[in-house]
Write an enzyme that holds these catalytic residues in place. Sequence first.
Site, PDB file in Angstrom:
ATOM      1  N   PHE A 189       0.853  -1.190   0.000  1.00 32.45           N
ATOM      2  CA  PHE A 189       0.000   0.000   0.000  1.00 32.45           C
ATOM      3  C   PHE A 189       0.887   1.237   0.000  1.00 32.45           C
ATOM      4  O   PHE A 189       1.772   1.366   0.841  1.00 32.45           O
ATOM      5  CB  PHE A 189      -0.911   0.039   1.234  1.00 32.45           C
ATOM      6  CG  PHE A 189      -1.796   1.262   1.263  1.00 32.45           C
ATOM      7  CD1 PHE A 189      -3.020   1.271   0.628  1.00 32.45           C
ATOM      8  CD2 PHE A 189      -1.389   2.420   1.920  1.00 32.45           C
ATOM      9  CE1 PHE A 189      -3.828   2.412   0.625  1.00 32.45           C
ATOM     10  CE2 PHE A 189      -2.190   3.564   1.921  1.00 32.45           C
ATOM     11  CZ  PHE A 189      -3.409   3.553   1.280  1.00 32.45           C
ATOM     12  N   ASP A 192       9.197   2.349   1.300  1.00 37.56           N
ATOM     13  CA  ASP A 192       8.095   3.145   1.820  1.00 37.56           C
ATOM     14  C   ASP A 192       8.043   2.918   3.326  1.00 37.56           C
ATOM     15  O   ASP A 192       7.565   1.892   3.796  1.00 37.56           O
ATOM     16  CB  ASP A 192       6.793   2.719   1.135  1.00 37.56           C
ATOM     17  CG  ASP A 192       5.584   3.481   1.654  1.00 37.56           C
ATOM     18  OD1 ASP A 192       5.674   4.120   2.721  1.00 37.56           O
ATOM     19  OD2 ASP A 192       4.522   3.409   0.994  1.00 37.56           O
ATOM     20  N   LYS A 205       3.223   9.746   8.108  1.00 39.90           N
ATOM     21  CA  LYS A 205       2.518   9.408   9.356  1.00 39.90           C
ATOM     22  C   LYS A 205       3.121   9.967  10.656  1.00 39.90           C
ATOM     23  O   LYS A 205       2.731  11.029  11.095  1.00 39.90           O
ATOM     24  CB  LYS A 205       2.327   7.892   9.431  1.00 39.90           C
ATOM     25  CG  LYS A 205       1.345   7.398   8.356  1.00 39.90           C
ATOM     26  CD  LYS A 205       0.716   6.067   8.682  1.00 39.90           C
ATOM     27  CE  LYS A 205      -0.525   5.817   7.859  1.00 39.90           C
ATOM     28  NZ  LYS A 205      -0.301   5.215   6.544  1.00 39.90           N
TER      29      LYS A 205
HETATM   30  C1  LIG Z   1      -0.573   5.474   5.124  1.00 40.16           C
HETATM   31  C2  LIG Z   1       0.411   5.008   4.144  1.00 40.16           C
HETATM   32  C3  LIG Z   1       0.613   5.685   2.934  1.00 40.16           C
HETATM   33  C4  LIG Z   1      -0.238   6.861   2.517  1.00 40.16           C
HETATM   34  O1  LIG Z   1      -0.040   7.958   3.348  1.00 40.16           O
HETATM   35  P1  LIG Z   1      -1.108   9.155   3.310  1.00 40.16           P
HETATM   36  O2  LIG Z   1      -0.515  10.172   4.247  1.00 40.16           O
HETATM   37  O3  LIG Z   1      -2.407   8.577   3.782  1.00 40.16           O
HETATM   38  O4  LIG Z   1      -1.202   9.649   1.942  1.00 40.16           O
HETATM   39  C5  LIG Z   1       1.604   5.241   2.087  1.00 40.16           C
HETATM   40  N1  LIG Z   1       2.358   4.175   2.406  1.00 40.16           N
HETATM   41  C6  LIG Z   1       2.201   3.501   3.549  1.00 40.16           C
HETATM   42  C7  LIG Z   1       3.084   2.342   3.850  1.00 40.16           C
HETATM   43  C8  LIG Z   1       1.221   3.880   4.458  1.00 40.16           C
HETATM   44  O5  LIG Z   1       1.037   3.183   5.578  1.00 40.16           O
END
Ligand SMILES: *Cc1c(COP(=O)(O)O)cnc(C)c1O
Length: 411
Positions: free
Chosen positions: A148, A235, A264
């Site tokens: 994700f 990520d 986050k």
């Molecule tokens: C939450 C998340 C995102 C997206 O971040 P947003 O601030 O909601 O756009 C991308 N990658 C990972 C691994 C995430 O947990």
Amino acid sequence: MNGQPLATHGEAGLERGRVELQRYDHALMGTYGEPLRVLTRGEGSWVWDADGNRYLDLLGGIAVNALGHAHPAWVAAITAQAQTLAHASNFFATEPQIRLAERLIELAQAPHGSRVFLCNSGTEANEAAFKMARKTGKGTIIALEGGFHGRSMGALSMTHKEALRAPFAPLLERVVFVAPEVGALEAAVASAGEDLAAVILEPIQGEAGVRPVSHDLLAAARELTLRHDALLIMDEVQTGVARTGAWFAHQLTGVRPDVMTLAKGLGGGFPVGAVVAFGERAGAMLTKGEHGTTFGGNPLAAAAANATLDAIEELGLLANAKAVGEHLRTALEALDGVVEVRGEGLMLGIGLAAPASAAVARAAVDAGFIVNPPSPDTIRLVPALTLTRAEADLFIAWMAEHGTRIVTEAA
Ligand SMILES: *Cc1c(COP(=O)(O)O)cnc(C)c1O
């Protein structure tokens, strides 16, 4: 505060919230489904709803409220910065922005030539990473099944879940998904050949249910991207910023990326995202005019992030995340109805013996515990890094008595 009981409201105890939820329903787009509660304030790991019920927040705004709610040092830093200079545009530099970038490079132990791009969210950080991949002059990006990376069109193109993608086709081209296994990655790299631009992965897949990627896969991704002159993008939007007990999850593995994305927890509740580009090549990849965002790195956001990083260090929260995380893991693993506990530090996925996570999460909220079911058989805990052992024990006791009964009845 700790003498106060947890939320044990009946139906009557949610009245005010119910009125506000009707207003919500009529004014906000239905993108999130019905909110669980209307929240009015928070303090540390606790939040209160519109009817005065109290909850232990083990979701932390989805791994965002690293210092818990309303941490005094964080509030003071934001207040002072707002009174001084909140926004300046990227025609100007500000000290908080410079300090944040320097700090991220230092904490990531990134080599000479490394550079940071500041933005406002995870999806934006991954969008910048996507553009860096395209800047290699090659096209193919390999992403993992279960991965994700966000909801903007570029980030969504690298996100695997079909239900999120399907309504928005066609997405960006030449993103290939592979099972998180060495053999599958090797085969995809071989078929991409000279066109391989990047491999993107989360060291621990969060939305897939807190699923760690194996060390072998990380090492293979590192080796294959080096050999093909492609970028390894990690990520760390969810795993980064002390969440796993290390500043960044990849530091637990010894495998270093070329590009790391953050968001986050970075702002401790203020919207901040960042891309760390490791070394000369990645650091110089996006040049003047090639990328930008109005709010990116504004001094208010940078002050919030700096205060968060400072407090993590001063309060010893890497060690706390590790210790309280281990305590939770040991206690929860021993419960009937719990198959395993995955993850690191305070990013934990409780694997249930039956697909009962939604029912467990609902019962937990009614009992005063905020948790989240990212997959049918997983309960996710991503609380404040300040969570105490005593607070963790409240949830462990509830799981032992009530949560696991829901699982065994569903099995
Ligand atoms: C939450 C998340 C995102 C997206 O971040 P947003 O601030 O909601 O756009 C991308 N990658 C990972 C691994 C995430 O947990």
